[in-house]
Design an enzyme around this catalytic site. Sequence first.
Site, PDB file in Angstrom:
ATOM      1  N   ARG A 119       0.915  -1.012   0.148  1.00 42.16           N
ATOM      2  CA  ARG A 119       0.283   0.032  -0.234  1.00 42.16           C
ATOM      3  C   ARG A 119       0.964   1.231  -0.144  1.00 42.16           C
ATOM      4  O   ARG A 119       0.116   1.848  -0.656  1.00 42.16           O
ATOM      5  CB  ARG A 119      -1.032  -0.253   1.315  1.00 42.16           C
TER       6      ARG A 119
ATOM      7  N   SER B 235     -19.150  -6.765  -0.791  1.00 44.19           N
ATOM      8  CA  SER B 235     -19.436  -7.219   0.081  1.00 44.19           C
ATOM      9  C   SER B 235     -20.648  -7.074   1.234  1.00 44.19           C
ATOM     10  O   SER B 235     -22.090  -6.789   1.460  1.00 44.19           O
ATOM     11  CB  SER B 235     -19.746  -8.557  -0.562  1.00 44.19           C
TER      12      SER B 235
ATOM     13  N   CYS C  43      -3.350 -13.837  -2.413  1.00 42.82           N
ATOM     14  CA  CYS C  43      -3.016 -14.742  -0.728  1.00 42.82           C
ATOM     15  C   CYS C  43      -3.367 -16.158  -1.205  1.00 42.82           C
ATOM     16  O   CYS C  43      -3.326 -16.317   0.127  1.00 42.82           O
ATOM     17  CB  CYS C  43      -3.903 -13.898   0.307  1.00 42.82           C
TER      18      CYS C  43
END
Length: 396
Positions: free
Chosen positions: A212, A251, A340
């Site tokens: 990030r 979601s 991952c």
Amino acid sequence: MKATLLFLKKDQERRLLAGHCWVYSNEVDTERSPLKGLEPGAPVELFARGGRWLGHAYVNPNSLICARLVSRDRARPLSPALLLARLHQALALRERLYEHPFYRLVHGESDGLPGLVVDRYGELLVVQLTTAGMERARAEVLAALEQVTRPKHLLLRNDSPVRALEGLEQQVEWVLGDDPGEIHLRESGLEFLIDPVHGQKTGWFFDQADNRAALKRFGARARVLDVFCYLGAWGLTAAAVGAEQVSFIDSSGDALARVGASAERNGLAERVGALLQGDAFDALRQVRDTGERFNCVILDPPAFIKRRKDIRDGELAYQRLHRLGMELLAPDGLLVASSCSHHLSREAFHRGLQQAARAAGRELQLLHDGGQGPDHPIHPAITETAYLKTAFLRVL
């Protein structure tokens, strides 16, 4: 308790001698040392067929990985003294690397403690015991953690699906202190509110922190889309380093609400575009069909491949996702794609990205090929510990 002797079949010690620490049930000489009847988590001493001593381990006769090696020193079995030594060793690394106590403190096999994961949030430790051996040593593990780090709060997040593979129950339990509520975490100058009880995993994904941070170099683009955004760490980091507008897909409505709250908290609310709740694939197709385009698309999904038999279906799912992401990019856009899934090799991950690009009629340049941060160290002999792949790609 005296350890049982466990003998391997001929030549099955080679992987252990190379540094690995797992023993599979079909590698054990069950005529010489029957697995049946051994108590899950019980200590064993491992021997090669010819009698060579290999190490101290703990056993689970009900699991495909039936034994995990914990010590190669015959004088040091799994004990409070060994736990303290390994925890001090793990802490020393993190204290060298991190200014503040927010990191993964113990990363299982890579820290010499298979079956133990510990994330540290200041004065709170969130602990996962994922194997029968570590569950059996629970009291000693918790006592050692308290002695080494002196936490005020200690939470057991034993709700991971992997416990079921070991025949263990799932539960969430405070074992020290009470629930402190939301935790304030800072990363790259931003503040996020973390829920260690109900959040995904232990509440945060420390493993992506360095990736990030790389957005500062690669991701200061005008319009950004953060998919599978969870708490918005990727997208809000993009906003903080210069993105003019960031939209989010997840979601979970609760996760999206927290994204909005974190944007307000960090003075980035005016840079937040749409907050789209729903299935990521459906949402991406809907956005694509509107003709909307982005300068950067970030795809950081959960693992699509949880078992080896799911590799082919998982590879196809990643390719569909990556193609959708590329189709949403404006010319000369940046795709940040992660996996991952430890069953997916880095080579296969790159190959799938290339196949998705060809299907989308795009060309790729790989700019940065990231992995997990150093608080998630990789064991060189255990490829499964090198699970995270994060590629920064220029899409032409």
